[in-house]
Design an enzyme around this catalytic site. Sequence first.
Site, PDB file in Angstrom:
ATOM      1  N   GLY A 127       8.833  48.759 -21.475  1.00  2.44           N
ATOM      2  CA  GLY A 127       7.797  49.483 -22.204  1.00  2.44           C
ATOM      3  C   GLY A 127       7.317  48.551 -23.307  1.00  2.44           C
ATOM      4  N   ASP A 170      -0.016  48.341 -21.786  1.00  2.00           N
ATOM      5  CA  ASP A 170       0.733  47.125 -22.087  1.00  2.00           C
ATOM      6  C   ASP A 170      -0.095  46.132 -22.893  1.00  2.00           C
ATOM      7  OD1 ASP A 170       2.094  48.289 -19.525  1.00  2.00           O
ATOM      8  OD2 ASP A 170       3.533  47.023 -20.593  1.00  2.00           O
ATOM      9  N   LYS A 209       0.920  49.946 -16.143  1.00  2.00           N
ATOM     10  CA  LYS A 209       1.722  49.923 -14.925  1.00  2.00           C
ATOM     11  C   LYS A 209       0.875  50.027 -13.662  1.00  2.00           C
ATOM     12  CE  LYS A 209       5.203  49.395 -14.585  1.00  2.00           C
ATOM     13  NZ  LYS A 209       5.690  48.015 -14.308  1.00  2.00           N
TER      14      LYS A 209
END
Length: 346
Positions: free
Chosen positions: A50, A238, A249
């Site tokens: 994460g 991200d 993702k």
Amino acid sequence: MEIIEAVRWAPGGNAVRIIDQRRLPAELVTLDIATVEDLCDAISTLAVRGAPAIGVAAAMGLAAVMTPYRSEPAKAFDARLRESATRIRSARPTAVNLAWAVDRALAAAAGVEDPAEVVDLLVLEADRILEEDRRMCRQIGEHGLPLLPDGTRVLTHCNAGALATAGIGTALAPIYLAAEAGRRIEVFVDETRPLMQGSRLTAWELARAGIPVTLLTDGMAASLMRAGRIDCCIVGADRIAVNGDVANKIGTYGVAVSAKHHGIPMYVAAPTSTIDSATRSGDEIEIEQRARGEVAGAIAVPDAVRVYNPAFDITPAALVTAIVTDTGIHRAPYALENMSLEGSHA
Ligand code: MRU
């Protein structure tokens, strides 16, 4: 609600303690990390994962790694610090928080020669990054709360919850606060092939918090939307480019395309540390390619077959209804140049 602390200091402060997410949901165990090898391994094998969590773990880890060398001669210490920082910074390429946190830690000690003093500054800066991340998660939750009225049915992809941050998560933060406020929220979770962050982690942490959660395979999301059973989608990020393109993702893009087709809002929730002022658009973002075995390992795949396994994809800004950050809700046209926190995004 019992807080999950995905990243924190080990007692005594000489190591960073992470929840080993490779072992969830079967076992909730922690891992103490105090060497560069262990830190890079934990990041690259997704023991800690994460975007915000790897940034926090990297800053704390760098401080922990350098602590035993506080009496080393200055020149040797400096060489060790630079080498360690370079290795940690490149453990994974896509989440900007990793490079951002390492650069910020180095900048905090820039110009200081005394190793003991440098270590103290690294610890102080890591503490700041940890606290800021906790605060930003809560602020994302507060800003996102109006998007989730009583009865909302939300779809999420991957894990952008407490496990992915030092706080209450990003995409899951408004969900936690809405539930805390007594609103009935139902969450549909994509399992998130191939590493199953949705089923192993998101479903686990939501169920643990007592929030109604339903698991689906990634390919089922569009049909659920068509059936009129989803009110909005919320995912994490991200890296966010200044034009609003979002790296997240693998599979997020497909969710966004389906949401657009069905007229369902697609929200991205992320702290300002995930906005990369040095990246103009998603085309400039390096996408991590991962091992064949993650896709082919669990199921039988003939040796002659090649495997495509990018960890992330890019969702163009045109498919993003709004970006919820710690500073508020941002809508198109996105101009996020001045949004990233201090520290290099080079
Ligand atoms: O490969 P992972 O599990 O590190 O990927 C994580 C994601 O894509 C998350 O959605 C993103 O980092 C946001 S976490 C708040």
